[in-house]
Design an enzyme around this catalytic site. Structure first.
Site, PDB file in Angstrom:
ATOM      1  N   LEU A  23     -19.002 -25.488   4.074  1.00 21.06           N
ATOM      2  CA  LEU A  23     -17.650 -24.962   4.235  1.00 21.06           C
ATOM      3  C   LEU A  23     -17.468 -24.579   5.704  1.00 21.06           C
ATOM      4  O   LEU A  23     -18.416 -24.112   6.339  1.00 21.06           O
ATOM      5  CB  LEU A  23     -17.440 -23.732   3.346  1.00 21.06           C
ATOM      6  N   GLU A  30     -13.435 -14.659  -0.982  1.00 23.49           N
ATOM      7  CA  GLU A  30     -12.841 -15.926  -1.415  1.00 23.49           C
ATOM      8  C   GLU A  30     -13.842 -16.671  -2.301  1.00 23.49           C
ATOM      9  O   GLU A  30     -13.486 -17.261  -3.314  1.00 23.49           O
ATOM     10  CB  GLU A  30     -12.446 -16.744  -0.182  1.00 23.49           C
TER      11      GLU A  30
HETATM   12  N1  LIG Z   1     -13.176 -26.076   0.830  1.00 23.80           N
HETATM   13  C1  LIG Z   1     -13.392 -26.471  -0.418  1.00 23.80           C
HETATM   14  O1  LIG Z   1     -12.720 -26.022  -1.344  1.00 23.80           O
HETATM   15  C2  LIG Z   1     -14.478 -27.489  -0.698  1.00 23.80           C
HETATM   16  C3  LIG Z   1     -14.741 -27.876  -2.022  1.00 23.80           C
HETATM   17  C4  LIG Z   1     -15.727 -28.847  -2.237  1.00 23.80           C
HETATM   18  C5  LIG Z   1     -16.418 -29.401  -1.179  1.00 23.80           C
HETATM   19  N2  LIG Z   1     -16.138 -28.984   0.094  1.00 23.80           N
HETATM   20  C6  LIG Z   1     -16.814 -29.569   1.236  1.00 23.80           C
HETATM   21  O2  LIG Z   1     -16.529 -30.972   1.207  1.00 23.80           O
HETATM   22  C7  LIG Z   1     -17.668 -31.716   1.666  1.00 23.80           C
HETATM   23  C8  LIG Z   1     -18.175 -32.633   0.553  1.00 23.80           C
HETATM   24  O3  LIG Z   1     -17.100 -33.348  -0.022  1.00 23.80           O
HETATM   25  P1  LIG Z   1     -16.872 -34.926   0.181  1.00 23.80           P
HETATM   26  O4  LIG Z   1     -15.416 -35.157   0.030  1.00 23.80           O
HETATM   27  O5  LIG Z   1     -17.559 -35.354   1.423  1.00 23.80           O
HETATM   28  O6  LIG Z   1     -17.693 -35.563  -1.002  1.00 23.80           O
HETATM   29  P2  LIG Z   1     -17.554 -35.478  -2.609  1.00 23.80           P
HETATM   30  O7  LIG Z   1     -16.183 -35.824  -3.050  1.00 23.80           O
HETATM   31  O8  LIG Z   1     -18.113 -34.185  -3.098  1.00 23.80           O
HETATM   32  O9  LIG Z   1     -18.588 -36.590  -3.043  1.00 23.80           O
HETATM   33  C9  LIG Z   1     -18.330 -37.949  -2.763  1.00 23.80           C
HETATM   34  C10 LIG Z   1     -19.202 -38.757  -3.690  1.00 23.80           C
HETATM   35  O10 LIG Z   1     -18.759 -38.606  -5.031  1.00 23.80           O
HETATM   36  C11 LIG Z   1     -18.916 -39.836  -5.726  1.00 23.80           C
HETATM   37  N3  LIG Z   1     -17.594 -40.296  -6.158  1.00 23.80           N
HETATM   38  C12 LIG Z   1     -16.424 -40.198  -5.484  1.00 23.80           C
HETATM   39  N4  LIG Z   1     -15.422 -40.749  -6.202  1.00 23.80           N
HETATM   40  C13 LIG Z   1     -15.992 -41.211  -7.345  1.00 23.80           C
HETATM   41  C14 LIG Z   1     -15.482 -41.882  -8.483  1.00 23.80           C
HETATM   42  N5  LIG Z   1     -14.172 -42.179  -8.591  1.00 23.80           N
HETATM   43  N6  LIG Z   1     -16.345 -42.219  -9.459  1.00 23.80           N
HETATM   44  C15 LIG Z   1     -17.659 -41.918  -9.356  1.00 23.80           C
HETATM   45  N7  LIG Z   1     -18.204 -41.287  -8.313  1.00 23.80           N
HETATM   46  C16 LIG Z   1     -17.372 -40.934  -7.318  1.00 23.80           C
HETATM   47  C17 LIG Z   1     -19.584 -40.797  -4.773  1.00 23.80           C
HETATM   48  O11 LIG Z   1     -20.979 -40.612  -4.951  1.00 23.80           O
HETATM   49  P3  LIG Z   1     -22.021 -41.845  -4.750  1.00 23.80           P
HETATM   50  O12 LIG Z   1     -22.002 -42.132  -3.284  1.00 23.80           O
HETATM   51  O13 LIG Z   1     -23.323 -41.276  -5.236  1.00 23.80           O
HETATM   52  O14 LIG Z   1     -21.492 -42.962  -5.578  1.00 23.80           O
HETATM   53  C18 LIG Z   1     -19.137 -40.257  -3.414  1.00 23.80           C
HETATM   54  O15 LIG Z   1     -19.983 -40.628  -2.362  1.00 23.80           O
HETATM   55  C19 LIG Z   1     -18.665 -30.660   2.097  1.00 23.80           C
HETATM   56  O16 LIG Z   1     -18.481 -30.347   3.466  1.00 23.80           O
HETATM   57  C20 LIG Z   1     -18.301 -29.473   1.241  1.00 23.80           C
HETATM   58  O17 LIG Z   1     -18.740 -28.244   1.805  1.00 23.80           O
HETATM   59  C21 LIG Z   1     -15.182 -28.042   0.345  1.00 23.80           C
END
Ligand SMILES: NC(=O)c1ccc[n+]([C@@H]2O[C@H](COP(=O)([O-])OP(=O)(O)OC[C@H]3O[C@@H](n4cnc5c(N)ncnc54)[C@H](OP(=O)(O)O)[C@@H]3O)[C@@H](O)[C@H]2O)c1
Length: 183
Positions: A23, A30
């Site tokens: 984050l 929060e």
């Molecule tokens: N501020 C907030 O509220 C908040 C909330 C959550 C996360 N975050 C931050 O966001 C970042 C991580 O999120 P991100 O967006 O990079 O990744 P993510 O959405 O958590 O993960 C992406 C992975 O999910 C899988 N995926 C995505 N769409 C899919 C689908 N339709 N079907 C099946 N699998 C699917 C894939 O995995 P595979 O590659 O294994 O196929 C893809 O590589 C971090 O920095 C975290 O701290 C912030």
């Protein structure tokens, strides 16, 4: 139980949600809000489910995994094994199907989508979308992960579970907002 997806996210002024797998901020109250909203159930015999993408799962520190007192569900195109307590599915419809059926359906009260970016996007487009709980962090943060394009047809609604007005921690202001899709 019909599966109604509740999304919970915190985004900066520039709609950033993450940087370097973390984050962009440390806001304890929060985070406590996130834990309370995703954990609390009316029926003490039930738990809530938390749905997340594989990268968000990997971003959670080991000592907090799986997220306590919640059924952890991870979306990935890969065949992954995170232990018997964690449900891994290859698509959101597969996950919703699993949540609609016994035994999961009997023991789950609410379904929370906790990110990241692409998981929020497909969940907002899903017929099972119900509400978005969005914390607006009123500051610009350098980010590499962003909340998806905000739908035009989302409208603000009230929710008695959510504190009203501007919150502040460490000199950073933020506000809880709740959205539904306009019919
Ligand atoms: N501020 C907030 O509220 C908040 C909330 C959550 C996360 N975050 C931050 O966001 C970042 C991580 O999120 P991100 O967006 O990079 O990744 P993510 O959405 O958590 O993960 C992406 C992975 O999910 C899988 N995926 C995505 N769409 C899919 C689908 N339709 N079907 C099946 N699998 C699917 C894939 O995995 P595979 O590659 O294994 O196929 C893809 O590589 C971090 O920095 C975290 O701290 C912030």
């Amino acid at each position: 139980m019909q599966v109604k997806l509740k999304l919970i996210a915190a985004a900066s002024e520039n709609m950033g949600i993450g940087i370097n797998g973390e984050l962009p901020w440390r806001l304890k109250k929060e985070m406590d809000f996130f834990t309370r909203m995703t954990t609390t159930t009316k029926d003490s015999n039930k738990q809530n489910a938390v749905i997340m993408g594989r990268r968000t799962w990997e971003c959670i520190p080991k000592k907090y995994k799986p997220l306590a007192n919640r059924i952890n569900m991870v979306l990935s195109s890969q065949s992954l094994d995170y232990g018997e307590d964690v449900v891994v599915c290859k698509s959101l419809p597969d996950m919703i199907e699993k949540l609609s059926q016994s035994p999961l359906n009997d023991k789950i009260e609410q379904v929370w989508v906790i990110g990241g970016s692409s998981i929020y996007k497909i969940s907002m487009e899903s017929p099972n979308f119900y509400r978005l709980y969005l914390t607006r962090v009123k500051k610009h943060f350098k980010c590499d992960t962003f909340f998806p394009e905000f739908p035009d047809n989302f409208v603000l609604v009230k929710d008695s579970e959510v504190p009203e007005g501007i919150q502040e921690e460490k000199g950073i202001q933020y506000e809880y907002e709740v959205y539904e899709r306009e019919n």
